[in-house]
Structures are given as structure tokens and as C-alpha cells.
Design an enzyme around this catalytic site. Structure first.
Site, PDB file in Angstrom:
ATOM      1  N   LYS A 158       0.771  -1.258   0.062  1.00 17.78           N
ATOM      2  CA  LYS A 158       0.001   0.108   0.031  1.00 17.78           C
ATOM      3  C   LYS A 158       0.852   1.278   0.081  1.00 17.78           C
ATOM      4  O   LYS A 158       1.943   1.278   0.647  1.00 17.78           O
ATOM      5  CB  LYS A 158      -0.775  -0.095   1.286  1.00 17.78           C
ATOM      6  CG  LYS A 158      -1.920  -1.095   1.276  1.00 17.78           C
ATOM      7  CD  LYS A 158      -2.548  -1.170   2.647  1.00 17.78           C
ATOM      8  CE  LYS A 158      -3.881  -0.291   2.629  1.00 17.78           C
ATOM      9  NZ  LYS A 158      -4.493  -0.346   3.868  1.00 17.78           N
ATOM     10  N   GLY A 164      -8.516   5.830  -1.550  1.00 16.76           N
ATOM     11  CA  GLY A 164      -9.132   5.461  -2.633  1.00 16.76           C
ATOM     12  C   GLY A 164      -8.858   4.545  -3.363  1.00 16.76           C
ATOM     13  O   GLY A 164      -9.154   4.038  -4.490  1.00 16.76           O
ATOM     14  N   GLY A 165      -7.974   3.414  -2.573  1.00 12.04           N
ATOM     15  CA  GLY A 165      -7.668   2.193  -3.557  1.00 12.04           C
ATOM     16  C   GLY A 165      -6.343   2.364  -4.378  1.00 12.04           C
ATOM     17  O   GLY A 165      -5.813   1.442  -5.140  1.00 12.04           O
ATOM     18  N   LYS A 201      -1.038  -7.252   6.292  1.00 13.80           N
ATOM     19  CA  LYS A 201      -1.738  -8.581   6.118  1.00 13.80           C
ATOM     20  C   LYS A 201      -3.039  -8.257   5.290  1.00 13.80           C
ATOM     21  O   LYS A 201      -3.826  -7.517   5.712  1.00 13.80           O
ATOM     22  CB  LYS A 201      -1.986  -9.313   7.480  1.00 13.80           C
ATOM     23  CG  LYS A 201      -2.717 -10.643   7.428  1.00 13.80           C
ATOM     24  CD  LYS A 201      -2.070 -11.859   6.699  1.00 13.80           C
ATOM     25  CE  LYS A 201      -2.830 -13.033   6.866  1.00 13.80           C
ATOM     26  NZ  LYS A 201      -2.144 -14.189   6.076  1.00 13.80           N
ATOM     27  N   HIS A 235     -12.811  -0.086  -3.718  1.00 16.34           N
ATOM     28  CA  HIS A 235     -12.311   0.628  -2.481  1.00 16.34           C
ATOM     29  C   HIS A 235     -13.051   1.939  -2.473  1.00 16.34           C
ATOM     30  O   HIS A 235     -12.623   2.644  -1.643  1.00 16.34           O
ATOM     31  CB  HIS A 235     -10.709   0.723  -2.375  1.00 16.34           C
ATOM     32  CG  HIS A 235     -10.023  -0.512  -2.583  1.00 16.34           C
ATOM     33  ND1 HIS A 235      -9.999  -1.611  -1.622  1.00 16.34           N
ATOM     34  CD2 HIS A 235      -9.120  -0.776  -3.554  1.00 16.34           C
ATOM     35  CE1 HIS A 235      -9.160  -2.365  -2.075  1.00 16.34           C
ATOM     36  NE2 HIS A 235      -8.692  -2.049  -3.156  1.00 16.34           N
ATOM     37  N   ARG A 291     -11.726  14.582   8.289  1.00 16.89           N
ATOM     38  CA  ARG A 291     -12.667  15.799   7.874  1.00 16.89           C
ATOM     39  C   ARG A 291     -13.997  15.066   8.245  1.00 16.89           C
ATOM     40  O   ARG A 291     -14.265  14.108   8.472  1.00 16.89           O
ATOM     41  CB  ARG A 291     -12.433  15.718   6.260  1.00 16.89           C
ATOM     42  CG  ARG A 291     -12.495  14.353   5.653  1.00 16.89           C
ATOM     43  CD  ARG A 291     -12.459  14.497   4.014  1.00 16.89           C
ATOM     44  NE  ARG A 291     -11.935  13.157   3.428  1.00 16.89           N
ATOM     45  CZ  ARG A 291     -12.891  12.154   3.480  1.00 16.89           C
ATOM     46  NH1 ARG A 291     -14.028  12.215   4.002  1.00 16.89           N
ATOM     47  NH2 ARG A 291     -12.442  11.072   2.884  1.00 16.89           N
ATOM     48  N   VAL A 294     -18.448  11.753   3.695  1.00 18.75           N
ATOM     49  CA  VAL A 294     -19.612  11.693   2.992  1.00 18.75           C
ATOM     50  C   VAL A 294     -20.736  11.035   3.610  1.00 18.75           C
ATOM     51  O   VAL A 294     -21.931  11.691   3.352  1.00 18.75           O
ATOM     52  CB  VAL A 294     -19.411  11.051   1.429  1.00 18.75           C
ATOM     53  CG1 VAL A 294     -20.642  11.041   0.789  1.00 18.75           C
ATOM     54  CG2 VAL A 294     -18.274  11.731   0.734  1.00 18.75           C
ATOM     55  N   ARG A 337     -25.502   6.311  -2.350  1.00 25.13           N
ATOM     56  CA  ARG A 337     -24.596   7.344  -3.249  1.00 25.13           C
ATOM     57  C   ARG A 337     -25.319   7.167  -4.685  1.00 25.13           C
ATOM     58  O   ARG A 337     -24.908   6.292  -5.278  1.00 25.13           O
ATOM     59  CB  ARG A 337     -23.144   7.209  -2.929  1.00 25.13           C
ATOM     60  CG  ARG A 337     -22.579   7.359  -1.754  1.00 25.13           C
ATOM     61  CD  ARG A 337     -21.329   7.504  -1.734  1.00 25.13           C
ATOM     62  NE  ARG A 337     -20.664   7.416  -0.302  1.00 25.13           N
ATOM     63  CZ  ARG A 337     -19.414   7.540  -0.026  1.00 25.13           C
ATOM     64  NH1 ARG A 337     -18.592   8.155  -1.273  1.00 25.13           N
ATOM     65  NH2 ARG A 337     -18.779   7.523   1.006  1.00 25.13           N
TER      66      ARG A 337
END
Length: 448
Positions: A158, A164-165, A201, A235, A291, A294, A337
Site C-alpha cells: 500500500k 481511494g484504492g 496482512k 475501494h 474531515r 460523505v 450514493r
């Protein structure tokens, strides 16, 4: 005391902040690009300022233009909404240097939590459980392979500055490691200008559970329960609910205490969300969003608290209007959404909305900034709005959601409404028997 708030955002979240300010008697300033000249948030704010061309880099992401707009209008505070500059520590620092209140946390805390490696190390020291993985950045493939061998495959490589993937690659076995490591580093460099990566992991069937926290500058911290955001595509969340069906009162209170204690030690101010993967009764920290989320309305629906109003009070130096013992959870809430996208291919569908009729009735809330005749520009995200449903329990929520979706009229563009109508027919969805991988597997199977 804050007298005028500039909203450094657009769309439904800008309108959400304007409404909260109006109810508090606070003047508002909308900023916009040339593409958003006729947007609803521009129409409803007390004042508006054009920041620049349609491109976000020349408008909504242009810090000098936003500072100039504050000075022109006399705005003494800025609400960043979500996205754009909401988690940009430089923006918070610049506002502070100009004596303009940032309705959010300090630049230092945004900076800390924006670095996924530093954030993981910090929360671990504060007593929050983390996913097993590397202790900090991984420099080369040899080190990466040793760590993966130790914690066991599969593993995720990562990006430290990711979200956001993006910059995230899965290695199912040792043979996959070299490609996953190289690809993650390249994506991280391209997307974030930072190729630093780390290893975690990979959990096979986790739920995505997040805890909403809120803290003032007087040492008061409270959690507002959890949200389950496990229905995701690439994601990206598309459906959220509160409370989660997999947590009981004991588990909720336990993780809530852990998070509140950690946030107090951190000295954090404002709202924030601690995101976890949850599997086999255990929580594993993945990130903290510094923050407004959504999906904050689902928490508002079950607690009766106005999170944006609390944000503004905190930025003004006031104390929370409630304590932890006053937080109660009433019923169940879900959020869909609704995006301007094709419901199968998810291709963006910008264009003019010829007809728009949102659903209504008891327990139905629609947070949106579109209207009939509005043209959705191609320059920004595809979110049309958020359909939020509240009911006595989850079953009532889903029946109400089915009715609301059938009532919803949006003509002129493709939307994801048919996807949610389809999901409501699935037994696993109705019974909340899913994990963070379920939706992508379902979409793949139904595409065949």
C-alpha cells in the site's frame, strides 16, 4: 464567534454547510468555477466568488484564490467540506497564518494522519489495534518478501500517501510479490508524487467499520457510534448504514472507549473518523479521515445531532453541546450514493438533467444540489446526491428505501438507482451478509 463562513467546495456538501450556517444565523460565501456558475450552492449562499476555470487545479484547489475570496468578502472562517482541500495540511496552515478559522483539525494532525505509515505507528502507540504488517516503510523487494513471509500471504502492498484504492496491490502468494511491489510503488509515485509503500496482512472477509468521533478544544471527546461501509467497489463506498449489524452494544462501547481515549491523548480537535477492518470479532485500524465524511448523515439520523453545526461551534472555540452520556442511538439509517454513472459499467454520465423529482415522506432525506435543467459538468466527481433513509429497524429502512427508489425520477443522465433496486432483491444484501469484497464479486458474476 464566527460571523461569515466561506465554503471551499461545491455540490451537495457545499449546500449542506450553507444550510447549517443559515440555521445558525451565520452569513455564507460560495466559491465556484466557471463551470459551476449556475450551481445551487452559488444560488443559495449570501455571496459568491468565481475562483477560476473549470479545472479543479485552477479553481477549487487554488489556495491563493480561496484566500483572496476570504479577503474580498470578509469571511472569517472556511469550511472545506470533503475532497478537494479538506485534508490538505498546507491549506490549514495558510488559513491559520491569515487569521482565518479552519473548520477542521490542525494542519499538524492532518499531516500526521495523511501519512499512512506515521498514522499507523501513532495510533498503535495510543492503544488502537492495527493490521499486522511492516513497521514503517518498506525499501526494497527483499525486505518486502521477508515481511510477507513472516506475516503470511496474502498481503497488500500500500502507498503511504494513498487513498481511494490507488497505490494498493494484492500479492496472493510469494510469486506475486515482485510485481505487486513494483506496481504499487509506480502507482504511488504517479498518483501522489511519493513512491513510499508499506505492507499489511490481507484479511479475507472483513467488514469496513468506522467510528465517528468529535472533539472540542477544551478536552471533551465523544464518539457517535459506528457506520458499516462494507459495500464497496474498487475501494469506493456506495452504501453505508448505522448501526452495523455485526456489532453488539458491548463491542460498540468497547471500541468507542478505545478510540475516545486515543483521540484525547492525541489532542485532536474537530470531527474525524477512525476506519477499521473488522473480522472474527477483532478491529484493525486502516486509516483516520480528518474531515467530514460523505456518509455523516446516517450518524445524524440515528443520533439526532447536527455534525456540521458542532464543527462550526468547535472552530469558534466553544464546547461540545453534548457529552458521551447524552449520545443515544435511535433506530437504523442507510445511505445510497446516487451517482451519474451507468449502473453496470459505472462509466460517468455527465449531461443535462431534464426531469428531477426526489422522493419524500417520513424518514426520507435527500442531500443533493441538482435540479431539473441542471447540467452535470464532466470535470468533477459523479455524485448526484445521497439518499438517506431512517426507520425503526433495518427491515423498515429497506422497505422504505425500496419505495423511495421507485419514487425517484432523474431523466437525462444514467444513474446508479437501478443498481440499488437490483441489490434490494438479493438475499445476502437484505440480510447484511456481505464483506468488503462481496459487491465486486457480485458485479463480476452478474456481468457474465
Amino acid at each position: 464567534m464566527i460571523s461569515k463562513v466561506l465554503i471551499a467546495n461545491r455540490g451537495e456538501i457545499a449546500l449542506r454547510v450553507i444550510r447549517a450556517c443559515q440555521e445558525m444565523g451565520i452569513a455564507t460565501v460560495a466559491v465556484h468555477s466557471t463551470a459551476d456558475e449556475k450551481a445551487m450552492h452559488v444560488r443559495l449562499a449570501d455571496e459568491s466568488v468565481c475562483l477560476g476555470p473549470a479545472a479543479a487545479a485552477q479553481s477549487y484547489l487554488c489556495i491563493p484564490a480561496i484566500i483572496a475570496a476570504c479577503e474580498i468578502t470578509g469571511a472569517d472562517a472556511v469550511h472545506p467540506g470533503y475532497g478537494f482541500l479538506s485534508e490538505n495540511p498546507k491549506f490549514a496552515d495558510v488559513l491559520d497564518a491569515h487569521a482565518i478559522s479552519f473548520i477542521g483539525p490542525s494542519g499538524d494532525h492532518i499531516r500526521l494522519m495523511g501519512d499512512k505509515i506515521a498514522a499507523k505507528e501513532k495510533v498503535k502507540s495510543l492503544g488502537i489495534p492495527v493490521v499486522p504488517g511492516s513497521d514503517g516503510a518498506v525499501g526494497d523487494i527483499s525486505q518486502a518478501t521477508k515481511i510477507a513471509d513472516k506475516i503470511g500471504y496474502p498481503v497488500l502492498v500500500k502507498a503511504a500517501a494513498g487513498g481511494g484504492g490507488r497505490g494498493m496491490k494484492l500479492a496472493y502468494q510469494k510469486a506475486d510479490m515482485e510485481e505487486a511491489f513494483a506496481t504499487a510503488k509506480q502507482e504511488a509515485k504517479t498518483a501522489f508524487g511519493d513512491e513510499v509503500v508499506y505492507i499489511e496482512k490481507y484479511l479475507a472477509k472483513p467488514r469496513h467499520i468506522e467510528i465517528q468521533i468529535i472533539a472540542d478544544t477544551h478536552g471533551n471527546v465523544a464518539h457517535l457510534g459506528e457506520r458499516d461501509c462494507s459495500l464497496q467497489r474498487r475501494h469506493q463506498k456506495i452504501f453505508e448504514e448505522a448501526p452495523s449489524t455485526v456489532l453488539d452494544k458491548k463491542a460498540r462501547e468497547k471500541i468507542g472507549r478505545v478510540v475516545v481515549q486515543a483521540i484525547k491523548k492525541l489532542g485532536y480537535r474537530g470531527v474525524g473518523t477512525i476506519e477499521f477492518l473488522y473480522e472474527n470479532g477483532e478491529f484493525y485500524f486502516i486509516e483516520m479521515n480528518t474531515r467530514l465524511q460523505v456518509e455523516h448523515p446516517v450518524t445524524e439520523m440515528i443520533t439526532g445531532l447536527d455534525i456540521v453545526r458542532e464543527q462550526i461551534h468547535i472552530a469558534a472555540g466553544e464546547t461540545l453541546s453534548f457529552s458521551q452520556k447524552n449520545v443515544t442511538f435511535n433506530g437504523h439509517a442507510v445511505e445510497c450514493r446516487i451517482n451519474a454513472e451507468h449502473p453496470q459499467s459505472f462509466a460517468p454520465s455527465p449531461g443535462t438533467i431534464s426531469q428531477y423529482h426526489p422522493p419524500g415522506g417520513l424518514g426520507v432525506r435527500m442531500d443533493s444540489a441538482v435540479y431539473g435543467g441542471y447540467t452535470i459538468p464532466p470535470h468533477y466527481d459523479s455524485l448526484i446526491g445521497k439518499l438517506i433513509i431512517h426507520g425503526q429497524d433495518r427491515a423498515e429502512c429497506l422497505m422504505r428505501l425500496k419505495r423511495a427508489l421507485a419514487e425517484f425520477v432523474i431523466d437525462g443522465v444514467n444513474t446508479t438507482i437501478p443498481l440499488f433496486e437490483q441489490l434490494l432483491q438479493e438475499e445476502d444484501f437484505r440480510n447484511a451478509q456481505y464483506d468488503i469484497h462481496w459487491l465486486e464479486q457480485y458485479l463480476e458474476q452478474n456481468a457474465q
